[in-house]
Design a protein around this motif. Structure first.
Motif, PDB file in Angstrom:
ATOM      1  N   LEU A   1      30.580   2.178  54.804  1.00 50.24           N
ATOM      2  CA  LEU A   1      29.892   0.898  54.665  1.00 50.24           C
ATOM      3  C   LEU A   1      29.088   0.808  53.380  1.00 50.24           C
ATOM      4  N   GLY A   2      28.547   1.929  52.927  1.00 56.23           N
ATOM      5  CA  GLY A   2      27.743   1.864  51.721  1.00 56.23           C
ATOM      6  C   GLY A   2      27.296   3.219  51.215  1.00 56.23           C
ATOM      7  N   LEU A   3      26.951   3.247  49.933  1.00 57.05           N
ATOM      8  CA  LEU A   3      26.351   4.408  49.272  1.00 57.05           C
ATOM      9  C   LEU A   3      25.126   3.918  48.516  1.00 57.05           C
ATOM     10  N   TYR A   4      24.016   4.593  48.706  1.00 57.42           N
ATOM     11  CA  TYR A   4      22.763   4.202  48.069  1.00 57.42           C
ATOM     12  C   TYR A   4      22.107   5.446  47.466  1.00 57.42           C
ATOM     13  N   VAL A   5      21.362   5.270  46.382  1.00 60.08           N
ATOM     14  CA  VAL A   5      20.695   6.398  45.729  1.00 60.08           C
ATOM     15  C   VAL A   5      19.197   6.147  45.681  1.00 60.08           C
ATOM     16  N   SER A   6      18.425   7.178  46.032  1.00 59.99           N
ATOM     17  CA  SER A   6      16.970   7.098  45.968  1.00 59.99           C
ATOM     18  C   SER A   6      16.426   8.447  45.536  1.00 59.99           C
ATOM     19  N   GLU A   7      15.127   8.488  45.254  1.00 61.26           N
ATOM     20  CA  GLU A   7      14.485   9.716  44.765  1.00 61.26           C
ATOM     21  C   GLU A   7      14.634  10.863  45.751  1.00 61.26           C
ATOM     22  N   ASN A   8      14.391  10.597  47.019  1.00 61.75           N
ATOM     23  CA  ASN A   8      14.532  11.641  48.032  1.00 61.75           C
ATOM     24  C   ASN A   8      14.755  10.974  49.379  1.00 61.75           C
ATOM     25  N   GLU A   9      15.184  11.795  50.342  1.00 58.32           N
ATOM     26  CA  GLU A   9      15.490  11.227  51.656  1.00 58.32           C
ATOM     27  C   GLU A   9      14.211  10.975  52.436  1.00 58.32           C
ATOM     28  N   GLY A  10      14.097   9.790  53.005  1.00 57.99           N
ATOM     29  CA  GLY A  10      12.926   9.457  53.799  1.00 57.99           C
ATOM     30  C   GLY A  10      13.209   8.255  54.681  1.00 57.99           C
ATOM     31  N   ALA A  11      12.432   8.149  55.772  1.00 57.89           N
ATOM     32  CA  ALA A  11      12.632   7.049  56.718  1.00 57.89           C
ATOM     33  C   ALA A  11      12.379   5.698  56.072  1.00 57.89           C
ATOM     34  N   ASN A  12      11.455   5.650  55.105  1.00 57.60           N
ATOM     35  CA  ASN A  12      11.150   4.374  54.455  1.00 57.60           C
ATOM     36  C   ASN A  12      12.355   3.824  53.712  1.00 57.60           C
ATOM     37  N   TYR A  13      13.079   4.700  53.000  1.00 55.04           N
ATOM     38  CA  TYR A  13      14.241   4.205  52.271  1.00 55.04           C
ATOM     39  C   TYR A  13      15.385   3.890  53.225  1.00 55.04           C
ATOM     40  N   TRP A  14      15.498   4.643  54.324  1.00 53.31           N
ATOM     41  CA  TRP A  14      16.510   4.303  55.313  1.00 53.31           C
ATOM     42  C   TRP A  14      16.272   2.892  55.846  1.00 53.31           C
ATOM     43  N   LEU A  15      15.028   2.485  55.935  1.00 50.03           N
ATOM     44  CA  LEU A  15      14.715   1.118  56.367  1.00 50.03           C
ATOM     45  C   LEU A  15      15.286   0.108  55.374  1.00 50.03           C
ATOM     46  N   THR A  16      15.183   0.420  54.082  1.00 54.56           N
ATOM     47  CA  THR A  16      15.767  -0.434  53.043  1.00 54.56           C
ATOM     48  C   THR A  16      17.283  -0.513  53.179  1.00 54.56           C
ATOM     49  N   VAL A  17      17.902   0.635  53.439  1.00 52.81           N
ATOM     50  CA  VAL A  17      19.355   0.691  53.601  1.00 52.81           C
ATOM     51  C   VAL A  17      19.794  -0.154  54.793  1.00 52.81           C
TER      52      VAL A  17
END
Length: 401
Positions: free
Chosen positions: A195-211
């Protein structure tokens, strides 16, 4: 202009001369046919102009043309007025077919290094290509990648696996670790879909919320079961966007994390007592086995038992289903298989010059790998029948009776 002679070519082929390559038999034929066609184009151009015009032929311009059978010097005819625009081989065109480009993209999608691609193209076509040429060709994937990242998705996905993998990416002159967030789903037809590939500084629940917000904005209105690792705050992030989604924590991740706190001398015995917990036939048997595990090991490893207890609601979710549903959801192995494919693609790379360079390679590789994702997962008909009971009404839009 030299003339191609079929009989001479046949004798050369029988004597062992190569068919393709710079010195191959086909190369002069392609040169001859191309130049003849360009001459015909020019003559037609001159005939279409006003009879009173003084425009006429004006020699040739030479350039190196690359083809799948080798390279050669092409003599392109010119006109005195400079109005002739050849169509077969345009003014700035240096390749006669797209076959070479397709081959480069295919080799790139297999994770081959630039050096290996150059060697392969040299052996196959007797052509020398630069790093810049490979980059220019593979950069054509970028608009396709962006379009893929924004494409609409299906409204309902019965299963979703979410996980992250880390790479070194250059940022402000330094290589830093960045997380690639990978979302793999099973659609209504039972087929796997990235469904998708996303890149962020590090893995965290906050960025998963964005995804998850992005997935929702692209049309995913419901997901029945989300399979995740033990990242803190992950279930809450899912609930914020998909409050009715059932979360299944990965049993394998939980076991690995548990063994980190168990003494190596106890690993074998502890695992023997843990196995009846996650291999139980039903929830009652699993909870009984967990009680026995706590009785025997709780005084030595209270942190481990506490972790199983606190995560039990999401660790034990799969016990309500038959084996053919348990198998795909009790672990994030499906998305980890995607990550194993990523590692094959990137094993020759120490780091990436940019996030775009990283995503370009991962996208190319997965589009090639996903060509094999044509069959539904095992027992899909029975799976949908079961899910329609457990999640009543939520599959009505995608079930075909």
């Amino acid at each position: 202009m030299t003339t191609f002679n079929f009989e001479d070519a046949l004798k050369q082929l029988q004597s062992g001369k190569k068919l393709t390559g710079t010195e191959g038999i086909l190369t002069p034929l392609i040169k001859q046919l191309t130049e003849a066609a360009l001459q015909a184009e020019l003559e037609q151009h001159l005939q279409q102009q006003d009879e009173l015009a003084s425009n006429r032929k004006n020699g040739y311009t030479s350039k190196t043309i690359k083809t799948s059978s080798g390279s050669f010097e092409l003599d392109t005819p010119r006109d005195r007025a400079g109005t002739f625009e050849p169509q077969l081989v345009k003014k700035h065109q240096t390749k006669l077919t797209d076959e070479i480009d397709s081959k480069i993209l295919s080799l790139f999608a297999l994770g081959m290094s630039y050096k290996d691609i150059q060697q392969h193209i040299s052996e196959l076509y007797a052509l020398s290509i630069s790093d810049g040429m490979i980059s220019a060709i593979t950069d054509r994937l970028i608009p396709e990648l962006k379009q893929w990242q924004q494409r609409p998705l299906e409204a309902v996905y019965p299963f979703i696996w979410l996980d992250a993998i880390h790479y070194k990416v250059k940022d402000n002159g330094h290589y830093v670790s960045k997380a690639v967030y990978t979302i793999l789903g099973v659609n209504g037809q039972g087929q796997k879909e990235l469904l998708g590939l996303y890149v962020s500084e590090n893995e965290g629940a906050n960025y998963w919320l964005t995804v998850l917000t992005d997935l929702h904005n692209r049309g995913v209105k419901d997901m029945l079961i989300a399979c995740i690792d033990g990242l803190k705050g992950f279930p809450e992030a899912i609930a914020a966007i998909y409050p009715n989604t059932e979360v299944q924590h990965c049993i394998i991740h939980q076991i690995r994390n548990s063994l980190r706190y168990v003494g190596s001398k106890h690993h074998k015995a502890f695992m023997a007592d843990l196995k009846p917990v996650y291999r139980a036939v039903n929830l009652i048997a699993a909870e009984s086995a967990l009680e026995a595990l706590e009785t025997k090991w709780g005084h030595l490893y209270p942190v481990v038992i506490k972790s199983w207890r606190s995560n039990w609601p999401t660790l034990s979710a799969y016990f309500k289903y038959p084996d053919y549903i348990r198998k795909p959801i009790y672990t994030t192995n499906a998305v980890e298989a995607v990550h194993r494919q990523f590692r094959k693609l990137t094993k020759t790379k120490g780091g990436f010059s940019s996030e775009q360079a990283l995503l370009k390679l991962l996208y190319a590789g997965m589009m090639k790998a996903s060509e094999r994702w044509t069959m539904p997962i095992a027992n899909w008909g029975q799976t949908m029948a079961q899910l329609s009971i457990h999640f009543q009404g939520r599959l009505d839009g995608i079930m075909k009776i």
